[in-house]
Motif scaffolding. Structure first.
Motif, PDB file in Angstrom:
ATOM      1  N   ALA A  32      37.689  43.044  41.879  1.00 49.21           N
ATOM      2  CA  ALA A  32      38.560  42.558  40.814  1.00 49.21           C
ATOM      3  C   ALA A  32      39.071  43.749  40.001  1.00 49.21           C
ATOM      4  CB  ALA A  32      37.797  41.599  39.913  1.00 49.21           C
ATOM      5  N   SER A  33      40.167  43.545  39.311  1.00 47.19           N
ATOM      6  CA  SER A  33      40.686  44.536  38.377  1.00 47.19           C
ATOM      7  C   SER A  33      40.386  44.047  36.965  1.00 47.19           C
ATOM      8  CB  SER A  33      42.191  44.721  38.561  1.00 47.19           C
ATOM      9  OG  SER A  33      42.712  45.567  37.561  1.00 47.19           O
ATOM     10  N   PRO A  34      39.784  44.875  36.108  1.00 50.41           N
ATOM     11  CA  PRO A  34      39.363  44.379  34.793  1.00 50.41           C
ATOM     12  C   PRO A  34      40.506  44.037  33.852  1.00 50.41           C
ATOM     13  CG  PRO A  34      39.018  46.740  34.965  1.00 50.41           C
ATOM     14  CD  PRO A  34      39.395  46.274  36.326  1.00 50.41           C
ATOM     15  N   THR A  35      41.669  44.638  34.050  1.00 55.19           N
ATOM     16  CA  THR A  35      42.764  44.452  33.087  1.00 55.19           C
ATOM     17  C   THR A  35      44.060  43.964  33.722  1.00 55.19           C
ATOM     18  OG1 THR A  35      43.346  46.794  33.303  1.00 55.19           O
ATOM     19  CG2 THR A  35      41.845  46.196  31.514  1.00 55.19           C
ATOM     20  N   LEU A  36      44.068  43.740  35.037  1.00 50.84           N
ATOM     21  CA  LEU A  36      45.276  43.307  35.729  1.00 50.84           C
ATOM     22  C   LEU A  36      44.999  42.023  36.506  1.00 50.84           C
ATOM     23  CD1 LEU A  36      46.486  46.746  37.139  1.00 50.84           C
ATOM     24  CD2 LEU A  36      47.459  45.506  35.193  1.00 50.84           C
ATOM     25  N   PRO A  37      46.021  41.204  36.745  1.00 50.39           N
ATOM     26  CA  PRO A  37      45.792  39.945  37.457  1.00 50.39           C
ATOM     27  C   PRO A  37      45.538  40.135  38.954  1.00 50.39           C
ATOM     28  CG  PRO A  37      48.122  40.224  36.950  1.00 50.39           C
ATOM     29  CD  PRO A  37      47.412  41.319  36.231  1.00 50.39           C
ATOM     30  N   MET A  38      45.994  41.258  39.527  1.00 49.86           N
ATOM     31  CA  MET A  38      45.780  41.470  40.964  1.00 49.86           C
ATOM     32  C   MET A  38      44.461  42.192  41.225  1.00 49.86           C
ATOM     33  SD  MET A  38      47.757  43.964  39.540  1.00 49.86           S
ATOM     34  CE  MET A  38      49.469  43.739  39.943  1.00 49.86           C
ATOM     35  N   ARG A  39      43.961  42.062  42.447  1.00 51.37           N
ATOM     36  CA  ARG A  39      42.726  42.730  42.829  1.00 51.37           C
ATOM     37  C   ARG A  39      43.006  44.192  43.186  1.00 51.37           C
ATOM     38  NH1 ARG A  39      38.335  39.846  43.790  1.00 51.37           N
ATOM     39  NH2 ARG A  39      37.530  41.191  45.442  1.00 51.37           N
ATOM     40  N   TYR A  40      41.986  45.005  43.041  1.00 53.60           N
ATOM     41  CA  TYR A  40      42.092  46.392  43.493  1.00 53.60           C
ATOM     42  C   TYR A  40      41.765  46.437  44.976  1.00 53.60           C
ATOM     43  CZ  TYR A  40      41.117  51.279  44.332  1.00 53.60           C
ATOM     44  OH  TYR A  40      41.134  52.542  44.862  1.00 53.60           O
ATOM     45  N   ARG A  41      42.646  47.026  45.761  1.00 52.18           N
ATOM     46  CA  ARG A  41      42.394  47.277  47.181  1.00 52.18           C
ATOM     47  C   ARG A  41      42.794  48.719  47.469  1.00 52.18           C
ATOM     48  NH1 ARG A  41      44.531  42.000  47.212  1.00 52.18           N
ATOM     49  NH2 ARG A  41      43.111  40.446  48.121  1.00 52.18           N
TER      50      ARG A  41
END
Length: 314
Positions: A220-229
């Motif tokens: 997950a990304s703590p501050t963005l709606p998209m996931r980190y990949r």
């Protein structure tokens, strides 16, 4: 002196698996004759925005320290690495420990400033990171973006004979913006990850043994709606005091070790650090993420770490 740096593909939050992998790679380094072995930061847990990490912190004398001591005694080597460490005050810190061949901990260094989402999982320290080995050389400890900061150079420059540390450096995902822009940002990010270690040796005047993480990361990304990949940039390396790379392992090569011979002896630095806070330009996206995630992470840490909050004055 023969030294080795480990490149680890950690499984985030999987303590047993990561300890086993670290021991296996440490044994490879010891079998190669290394007298100094560096493990990367977060060698017990890996790193990503995975909330379970807050519960994976170990005591300073727990399984992480036991592993470092076991490897050091087994291979008659100095072995160092950092991990999420929960101290007696309830706070979690990113603690680098250096174990000696005699089965002792020579010293500890707490990373000064958490990087981006790392603020969710630990607080910073303020020691100088200078560790006397009682073996004729002094070690300077540095962890990840400490290799990017002028204040790290100031505390180690002319004070140490060998720098030992490690990183967990993330890539910039292509899907976080227009692909031509993010590809350019990632190319700059990858180059900085490589050159930061090389130039740091020249600023300090001592060889560097730098361990690293490799492999893919999705969280997950703590501050963005998209996931980190993305992936870890890798870059386990041994660099001489003038910045010459003696051995390097690229992230695409995955898990493994690099080994080289160095002379652990402080020398006149070949470069002057800048007057600025950062040794290298970070770029617009990392700068924004640094500030936003730092503020978010500090609040998240207090909210999800009740044992630390119970010890916080006021």
């Amino acid at each position: 002196m023969r030294v080795a740096a480990i490149q680890l593909e950690a499984e985030v939050a999987a303590l047993d698996a990561n300890l086993a992998a670290s021991e296996r790679l440490g044994d490879q380094a010891g079998a190669a004759g290394a007298e100094v072995i560096a493990l990367p930061e977060f060698f017990t847990t890996g790193i990503g925005f995975v909330p379970e990490l807050i519960e994976r912190a170990l005591p300073s004398d727990g399984a992480a320290a036991e592993l470092l001591l076991r490897l050091a005694e087994r291979h008659r080597a100095f072995v160092g690495g950092s991990f999420l460490c929960r101290d007696a005050d309830g706070e979690v810190r990113n603690a680098f420990l250096l174990a000696t061949p005699a089965g002792e901990i020579a010293g500890r260094h707490d990373k000064d400033l958490p990087t981006m989402w790392e603020n969710c999982f630990y607080i910073g320290g303020n020691d100088d990171g200078v560790i006397d080995t009682d073996a004729g050389f002094t070690v300077g400890a540095a962890v990840c973006w400490e290799f990017m900061r002028t204040q790290t150079v100031r505390r180690l420059r002319g004070q140490v004979d060998l720098v030992v540390g490690g990183s967990g450096w993330w890539s910039i995902p292509e899907r976080w913006g227009p692909p031509p822009l993010t590809r350019r940002l990632e190319a700059n990010n990858a180059m900085t990850a490589r050159t930061a270690i090389e130039s740091f040796a020249g600023f300090v005047g001592a060889p560097v043994v730098h361990a690293a993480h490799a492999g893919e990361l999705e969280c997950a990304s703590p501050t963005l709606p998209m996931r980190y990949r993305g992936h870890f940039e890798g870059g386990a390396a041994v660099v001489d005091a003038d910045g010459t790379v003696l051995a390097r392992r690229e992230y695409r090569e995955g898990e493994g070790i690099v080994v080289a011979e160095v002379a652990p002896k402080r020398r006149s630095p070949v470069a002057e650090p800048p007057e600025s806070f950062w040794l290298h330009r970070r770029g617009a996206l990392p700068t924004l993420a640094w500030n936003v995630e730092r503020l978010h992470g500090r609040r998240w840490y207090r909210r999800h770490n009740p044992r630390a909050r119970a010890h916080t004055p006021g």
